[in-house]
Design an enzyme around this catalytic site. Structure first.
Site, PDB file in Angstrom:
ATOM      1  N   ASP A 235     -19.065  15.785  49.422  1.00  0.00           N
ATOM      2  CA  ASP A 235     -18.784  16.668  48.287  1.00  0.00           C
ATOM      3  C   ASP A 235     -19.309  16.074  46.990  1.00  0.00           C
ATOM      4  OD1 ASP A 235     -16.975  14.576  47.998  1.00  0.00           O
ATOM      5  OD2 ASP A 235     -15.245  15.773  48.537  1.00  0.00           O
TER       6      ASP A 235
ATOM      7  N   ASN B 231      -2.710  15.452  49.098  1.00  0.00           N
ATOM      8  CA  ASN B 231      -2.289  16.803  49.491  1.00  0.00           C
ATOM      9  C   ASN B 231      -2.880  17.201  50.847  1.00  0.00           C
ATOM     10  OD1 ASN B 231      -4.958  17.264  48.913  1.00  0.00           O
ATOM     11  ND2 ASN B 231      -4.609  18.794  47.311  1.00  0.00           N
TER      12      ASN B 231
ATOM     13  N   HIS C 277      -6.138  17.099  51.674  1.00  0.00           N
ATOM     14  CA  HIS C 277      -7.518  17.610  51.681  1.00  0.00           C
ATOM     15  C   HIS C 277      -8.472  16.622  52.336  1.00  0.00           C
ATOM     16  CE1 HIS C 277      -8.620  15.970  47.368  1.00  0.00           C
ATOM     17  NE2 HIS C 277      -8.787  15.043  48.277  1.00  0.00           N
TER      18      HIS C 277
ATOM     19  N   GLU D 195      -9.199  22.137  50.008  1.00  0.00           N
ATOM     20  CA  GLU D 195      -7.833  22.025  49.501  1.00  0.00           C
ATOM     21  C   GLU D 195      -6.873  22.880  50.329  1.00  0.00           C
ATOM     22  OE1 GLU D 195      -7.426  19.740  47.417  1.00  0.00           O
ATOM     23  OE2 GLU D 195      -8.484  19.966  45.521  1.00  0.00           O
TER      24      GLU D 195
END
Ligand code: PGA
Length: 257
Positions: free
Chosen positions: A67, A136, A138, A143
């Site tokens: 990413d 979280n 990801h 996400e």
């Protein structure tokens, strides 16, 4: 899944580097997916050191990063391009033509995402992808959500991710709000996955990732259905799994070095 508990971050980094360099020694033209963030920094240091000692040669390897922020200039010190150049590609001697990153300056992001998928496919797909995990759940910038996107795409970062990444920026408002990320399908198509998890702040999410069912609100939990995953867990990150043997998925072992 093979889950290995490492006594500390140094050991985790060494074992991760050993796994990557073994794969490169087995296949000179390895296609390698790579992550940024704090967690893989120790592995990159080890890999650079192995390459300087002549133990591994990265000149034939092709890399694809997971990413990149969008939009961001490659020259921006916060870009993942700069991070990779400084921490790995440059010192490991990977030829610039062999490194790939989502195009953070593209005018047409839909085309840029398609191009990235095609480049990975033309390279023969990824042999191995190294991943970190967000607090979280990801992976890449996939996400938590009601649904996950399969292919490389432009995405909006969650407030939680922006807050977590603000430690690298002068002010939270400087953190880019968008990113281009490989999709969950892109990641799942890699033939092998190496997930690195360090620090007690990841203990809760890794327990949910490994022991609950597969669910889109924890994107990393999808790795449960990938056929070839190794998880290297620093002991601090494994504290909710260990020593509670009942919570431990099969194939978990403890490694000292
Ligand atoms: P970290 O980031 O390695 O800096 O914890 C991981 C991630 O957010 O994917």
């Amino acid at each position: 899944m093979n889950i290995m508990i490492m006594k500390n971050y140094k050991t985790l980094s060494k074992i991760a580097a050993q796994i990557v360099s073994e794969r490169v020694r087995m296949k000179t033209h390895l296609v390698l997916g790579l992550a940024t963030g704090s967690t893989p920094l120790g592995m990159y240091r080890e890999l650079v050191s192995l390459s300087r000692k002549g133990i591994v040669d990265f000149r034939g390897v092709t890399t694809f990063n997971l990413d990149e922020y969008y939009p961001i200039s490659k020259e921006d010190p916060h870009s993942y391009y700069k991070y990779m150049l400084t921490n790995f590609w440059g010192p490991a001697g990977i030829p610039p033509v062999n490194v790939n990153m989502p195009d953070s300056e593209a005018a047409d992001t839909i085309q840029a995402c398609r191009d990235y998928e095609q480049k990975i496919a033309r390279a023969g797909g990824m042999d191995l992808i190294v991943l970190g995990i967000g607090r979280n759940g990801h992976i890449g910038f996939n996400e938590p959500n009601d649904y996950l996107t399969a292919d490389t795409h432009l995405t909006r970062l969650t407030e939680e991710t922006i807050a977590a990444n603000s430690r690298f920026f002068a002010r939270p408002e400087d953190v880019p709000r968008m990113a281009i990320t490989m999709g969950i399908g892109t990641i799942m198509k890699a033939r092998e996955v190496l997930l690195l998890v360090a620090g007690s702040s990841k203990a809760d999410i890794i327990k949910k990732t490994l022991t609950g069912g597969v669910r889109t609100e924890i994107p990393a939990s999808l790795l449960q259905v990938h056929p070839q995953v190794t998880v290297l867990l620093e002991k601090a990150a494994a504290r909710y799994l260990y020593p509670d043997k009942y919570a431990i998925p099969q194939n978990m072992e403890e490694r000292d070095e």
